[in-house]
Design a protein around this motif. Structure first.
Motif, PDB file in Angstrom:
ATOM      1  N   ARG A 100     -44.454  -6.127  24.658  1.00  0.00           N
ATOM      2  CA  ARG A 100     -44.882  -6.148  23.244  1.00  0.00           C
ATOM      3  C   ARG A 100     -46.210  -6.862  23.040  1.00  0.00           C
ATOM      4  O   ARG A 100     -47.164  -6.594  23.741  1.00  0.00           O
ATOM      5  CB  ARG A 100     -43.778  -6.757  22.363  1.00  0.00           C
ATOM      6  CG  ARG A 100     -42.554  -5.860  22.301  1.00  0.00           C
ATOM      7  CD  ARG A 100     -41.616  -6.255  21.192  1.00  0.00           C
ATOM      8  NE  ARG A 100     -40.445  -5.397  21.184  1.00  0.00           N
ATOM      9  CZ  ARG A 100     -39.267  -5.737  20.689  1.00  0.00           C
ATOM     10  NH1 ARG A 100     -39.097  -6.921  20.138  1.00  0.00           N
ATOM     11  NH2 ARG A 100     -38.269  -4.884  20.728  1.00  0.00           N
ATOM     12  N   ALA A 157     -32.565  -9.332  17.463  1.00  0.00           N
ATOM     13  CA  ALA A 157     -31.174  -8.940  17.714  1.00  0.00           C
ATOM     14  C   ALA A 157     -30.275 -10.174  17.574  1.00  0.00           C
ATOM     15  O   ALA A 157     -29.198 -10.118  16.962  1.00  0.00           O
ATOM     16  CB  ALA A 157     -31.034  -8.319  19.097  1.00  0.00           C
ATOM     17  N   ILE A 181     -28.433   1.950  12.656  1.00  0.00           N
ATOM     18  CA  ILE A 181     -29.518   2.141  13.602  1.00  0.00           C
ATOM     19  C   ILE A 181     -29.128   1.818  15.038  1.00  0.00           C
ATOM     20  O   ILE A 181     -28.253   1.003  15.303  1.00  0.00           O
ATOM     21  CB  ILE A 181     -30.725   1.255  13.222  1.00  0.00           C
ATOM     22  CG1 ILE A 181     -30.286  -0.213  13.135  1.00  0.00           C
ATOM     23  CG2 ILE A 181     -31.327   1.705  11.911  1.00  0.00           C
ATOM     24  CD1 ILE A 181     -31.429  -1.182  12.941  1.00  0.00           C
ATOM     25  N   HIS A 229     -33.769  -1.861   8.234  1.00  0.00           N
ATOM     26  CA  HIS A 229     -34.987  -1.060   8.232  1.00  0.00           C
ATOM     27  C   HIS A 229     -34.807   0.025   9.284  1.00  0.00           C
ATOM     28  O   HIS A 229     -34.474  -0.261  10.428  1.00  0.00           O
ATOM     29  CB  HIS A 229     -36.146  -1.978   8.624  1.00  0.00           C
ATOM     30  CG  HIS A 229     -37.481  -1.441   8.292  1.00  0.00           C
ATOM     31  ND1 HIS A 229     -37.870  -1.137   7.012  1.00  0.00           N
ATOM     32  CD2 HIS A 229     -38.545  -1.183   9.075  1.00  0.00           C
ATOM     33  CE1 HIS A 229     -39.102  -0.707   7.015  1.00  0.00           C
ATOM     34  NE2 HIS A 229     -39.549  -0.724   8.256  1.00  0.00           N
ATOM     35  N   SER A 231     -36.277   1.508  11.646  1.00  0.00           N
ATOM     36  CA  SER A 231     -37.555   1.308  12.329  1.00  0.00           C
ATOM     37  C   SER A 231     -38.024   2.506  13.126  1.00  0.00           C
ATOM     38  O   SER A 231     -39.186   2.869  13.072  1.00  0.00           O
ATOM     39  CB  SER A 231     -37.441   0.139  13.301  1.00  0.00           C
ATOM     40  OG  SER A 231     -37.069  -1.020  12.634  1.00  0.00           O
ATOM     41  N   ASP A 261     -32.243  -6.652   7.469  1.00  0.00           N
ATOM     42  CA  ASP A 261     -32.866  -6.668   8.806  1.00  0.00           C
ATOM     43  C   ASP A 261     -34.131  -5.817   8.717  1.00  0.00           C
ATOM     44  O   ASP A 261     -34.052  -4.596   8.667  1.00  0.00           O
ATOM     45  CB  ASP A 261     -31.884  -6.100   9.839  1.00  0.00           C
ATOM     46  CG  ASP A 261     -32.557  -5.900  11.199  1.00  0.00           C
ATOM     47  OD1 ASP A 261     -33.644  -6.474  11.418  1.00  0.00           O
ATOM     48  OD2 ASP A 261     -31.989  -5.168  12.030  1.00  0.00           O
ATOM     49  N   LEU A 262     -35.263  -6.493   8.708  1.00  0.00           N
ATOM     50  CA  LEU A 262     -36.528  -5.766   8.525  1.00  0.00           C
ATOM     51  C   LEU A 262     -37.073  -5.185   9.822  1.00  0.00           C
ATOM     52  O   LEU A 262     -38.000  -4.379   9.801  1.00  0.00           O
ATOM     53  CB  LEU A 262     -37.594  -6.705   7.953  1.00  0.00           C
ATOM     54  CG  LEU A 262     -37.720  -6.839   6.452  1.00  0.00           C
ATOM     55  CD1 LEU A 262     -38.997  -7.574   6.117  1.00  0.00           C
ATOM     56  CD2 LEU A 262     -37.709  -5.476   5.766  1.00  0.00           C
ATOM     57  N   SER A 295     -38.686  -9.650  13.766  1.00  0.00           N
ATOM     58  CA  SER A 295     -39.093 -10.021  15.127  1.00  0.00           C
ATOM     59  C   SER A 295     -40.389 -10.816  15.114  1.00  0.00           C
ATOM     60  O   SER A 295     -41.277 -10.559  14.298  1.00  0.00           O
ATOM     61  CB  SER A 295     -39.337  -8.770  15.982  1.00  0.00           C
ATOM     62  OG  SER A 295     -38.134  -8.159  16.354  1.00  0.00           O
ATOM     63  N   ASP A 297     -42.420 -10.696  17.824  1.00  0.00           N
ATOM     64  CA  ASP A 297     -43.384 -10.054  18.728  1.00  0.00           C
ATOM     65  C   ASP A 297     -43.648  -8.587  18.420  1.00  0.00           C
ATOM     66  O   ASP A 297     -44.250  -7.873  19.210  1.00  0.00           O
ATOM     67  CB  ASP A 297     -42.932 -10.211  20.184  1.00  0.00           C
ATOM     68  CG  ASP A 297     -41.536  -9.675  20.441  1.00  0.00           C
ATOM     69  OD1 ASP A 297     -40.838  -9.326  19.471  1.00  0.00           O
ATOM     70  OD2 ASP A 297     -41.127  -9.623  21.619  1.00  0.00           O
ATOM     71  N   LYS A 298     -43.188  -8.113  17.281  1.00  0.00           N
ATOM     72  CA  LYS A 298     -43.563  -6.740  16.892  1.00  0.00           C
ATOM     73  C   LYS A 298     -44.850  -6.810  16.077  1.00  0.00           C
ATOM     74  O   LYS A 298     -45.858  -7.300  16.570  1.00  0.00           O
ATOM     75  CB  LYS A 298     -42.408  -6.087  16.139  1.00  0.00           C
ATOM     76  CG  LYS A 298     -41.212  -5.744  17.045  1.00  0.00           C
ATOM     77  CD  LYS A 298     -40.143  -5.000  16.284  1.00  0.00           C
ATOM     78  CE  LYS A 298     -38.983  -4.604  17.182  1.00  0.00           C
ATOM     79  NZ  LYS A 298     -37.858  -4.057  16.376  1.00  0.00           N
TER      80      LYS A 298
HETATM   81  C1  LIG Z   1     -36.602  -4.135  16.808  1.00  0.00           C
HETATM   82  C2  LIG Z   1     -35.468  -4.237  15.864  1.00  0.00           C
HETATM   83  C3  LIG Z   1     -34.388  -5.067  16.148  1.00  0.00           C
HETATM   84  C4  LIG Z   1     -34.304  -5.855  17.404  1.00  0.00           C
HETATM   85  O1  LIG Z   1     -35.310  -6.829  17.441  1.00  0.00           O
HETATM   86  P1  LIG Z   1     -35.672  -7.589  18.824  1.00  0.00           P
HETATM   87  O2  LIG Z   1     -36.717  -8.556  18.427  1.00  0.00           O
HETATM   88  O3  LIG Z   1     -36.122  -6.534  19.762  1.00  0.00           O
HETATM   89  O4  LIG Z   1     -34.426  -8.249  19.288  1.00  0.00           O
HETATM   90  C5  LIG Z   1     -33.364  -5.134  15.217  1.00  0.00           C
HETATM   91  N1  LIG Z   1     -33.409  -4.420  14.080  1.00  0.00           N
HETATM   92  C6  LIG Z   1     -34.448  -3.608  13.776  1.00  0.00           C
HETATM   93  C7  LIG Z   1     -34.434  -2.852  12.490  1.00  0.00           C
HETATM   94  C8  LIG Z   1     -35.507  -3.491  14.661  1.00  0.00           C
HETATM   95  O5  LIG Z   1     -36.537  -2.686  14.375  1.00  0.00           O
END
Ligand SMILES: *Cc1c(COP(=O)(O)O)cnc(C)c1O
Length: 489
Positions: A100, A157, A181, A229, A231, A261-262, A295, A297-298
């Motif tokens: 990432r 997570a 998801i 979300h 994603s 959960d975004l 997250s 690191d996204k």
């Molecule tokens: C990426 C994501 C996760 C998991 O996040 P990590 O940082 O990889 O553990 C959980 N929920 C959603 C909606 C995500 O996009």
């Protein structure tokens, strides 16, 4: 050759100590030390023994210089870290399998400082008593999102697991059928809910969920409403979902919590940067969510972390849960996260200071200019390919903004051989050879070409390093060669 002769040839291999005395090996020993050199010598001799067993006339294996060279090759292999730097030219900017986000210089400095010295991690420097490690980032997170309180864990997570476990264990969690998801690497909402001890209750339909679906599903066993979300996919067409503010009203009218959960969570307005819209945690907080997770690191562009922001009581409940201790962050990550968050708060242009944002907003003309500089240097490199500079589309990655693409440029390597099967073999060989370079180059094969998206080749030093090592590529990839390019030994 009979068995006896084979044994004789292999017996002529020098002893470990003899090879250790070879001048080239001795020079390397002075640098790397005895222990590592001995290991390399043993491996080189083992390798030669195996080669001789397979091919007893491979007499050149016996020469001292060849064995010394093999030793140095083993040494190079032994000293190369498994987690080594690669060139991410896949076109996916925030690539989960490639670690990432890369970090801002300020975050790297903070991390090395924290690695080198003791830090006031859980120590209150005012009164000398025990402190709470969350305090390193809690103030910044509250300021940046408008939340009352915050806590951080290992990844998102973990954040979802912990929040569900703390707020909903033994009770029902309502979620729209359109939001069940699965994120790559086995994060599935139904499984996480089960692991957290919540009973999943799906409401609505895959494409449409209404307020009344939630209202009628709430009962005495309901603990919370969850919104996730979506994603990595998009539901389009005849769709409907309940806005966050309305979900918050429904939840609060019945005395339950709303958890959002975004996934990514952007800490800056992406549309102002010319990027597609991405939800910000602050919006979810203003809409009335009790807890929001995202997250580190996204799209935030920091270290791997799971960030939980929300109402004071909800965060306090989460922090008391025993899993919090099991999922906590280490000092290195906390240092990097703090430095990254400071950039969002204090920098005039976070989109330049934070590498993930800088790559996502890199002007197309600049990427094209990189391509124009590289093209003449790579076009005559390999005889079996023709190279062009072509428009392509980068993705944001990590399940962020699944349908949006960013215009970019790629070096496209197309095999010149005519038979389709041979072309595919050529491409796979080149892909493999690029992966085996000292700093592996990761591209992607698409439509009969190997594409190297240049968006993430953004610094002069990376560009030079990329070109320089291409000279090490084997020359031929033609489908008639018996041996796979670069695959020897
Ligand atoms: C990426 C994501 C996760 C998991 O996040 P990590 O940082 O990889 O553990 C959980 N929920 C959603 C909606 C995500 O996009």
């Amino acid at each position: 050759m009979d068995m006896k002769t084979t044994m004789d040839v292999r017996r002529r291999l020098p002893a470990v100590d003899t090879l250790l005395a070879h001048p080239a090996v001795e020079t390397a020993r002075q640098h790397y030390g005895h222990r590592l050199i001995r290991r390399a010598v043993r491996q080189a001799l083992d390798q030669a023994r195996q080669r001789l067993a397979a091919d007893p006339v491979a007499g050149s294996m016996l020469e001292a210089d060849a064995l010394a060279e093999a030793t140095l090759a083993r040494l190079a292999e032994l000293t190369r870290p498994a987690a080594r730097a690669v060139f991410n030219l896949t076109g996916t900017v925030i690539h989960t399998n490639l670690g990432r986000s890369t970090l801002a210089e300020a975050a790297i400095d903070a991390m090395t400082d924290a690695a080198r010295h003791p830090v006031a991690l859980e120590y209150d420097l005012e009164d000398g008593g025990r402190g709470d490690r969350d305090r390193l980032v809690e103030g910044l997170l509250c300021e940046l999102t408008g939340a009352e309180a915050a806590t951080v864990v290992n990844n998102n997570a973990a954040a979802v697991l912990l929040a569900l476990g703390a707020l909903g264990a033994g009770r029902e969690a309502l979620i729209s059928r359109g939001e069940l998801i699965e994120i790559g690497g086995a994060f599935r909402m139904p499984d996480i809910m089960q692991a957290a001890g919540c009973r999943l209750r799906e409401v609505g339909a895959t494409n449409r969920t209404h307020a009344r679906d939630f209202e009628s599903a709430i009962g005495e066993h309901t603990g919370l409403i969850v919104k996730a979300h979506t994603s990595n996919y998009a539901i389009t067409g005849f769709t409907s979902s309940v806005p966050e503010s309305q979900l918050a009203e429904i939840a609060h009218a019945r005395g339950i919590a709303l958890l959002i959960d975004l996934g990514s969570g952007a800490l800056t307005d992406f549309t102002a940067l010319g990027l597609p819209y991405e939800a910000q945690p602050g919006d979810a907080i203003s809409a009335g969510a009790d807890v929001v997770t995202f997250s580190g690191d996204k799209l935030l562009g920091g270290p791997q972390a799971g960030i939980i922001v929300g109402r004071r009581e909800a965060i306090a409940t989460i922090k008391r849960h025993p899993l919090k201790r099991a999922l906590r962050l280490d000092k290195l990550t906390l240092a990097a996260l703090e430095a990254t968050l400071r950039l969002y708060r204090d920098s005039d242009a976070p989109e330049r200071a934070i590498p993930s944002l800088a790559l996502l907003t890199r002007p197309e003309a600049e990427i094209a200019a990189t391509g124009e500089r590289l093209l003449p240097r790579v076009s005559a490199l390999l005889s079996d390919f023709e190279v062009t500079l072509t428009p392509c589309a980068s993705q944001l990655g990590s399940g962020s903004l699944p349908v949006d693409r960013l215009p970019s440029r790629a070096l496209a390597w197309r095999p010149t051989v005519s038979a389709r099967r041979d072309r595919e073999r050529c491409l796979r060989r080149l892909e493999g050879a690029l992966r085996r370079l000292p700093r592996p180059v990761i591209g992607r094969i698409s439509d009969g070409t190997l594409l190297l998206d240049l968006r993430c080749l953004a610094t002069a030093s990376d560009e030079a390093a990329f070109v320089d090592q291409l000279a090490e590529l084997p020359a031929g990839y033609g489908a008639t060669d018996r041996q796979d390019a670069g695959g020897s030994l």
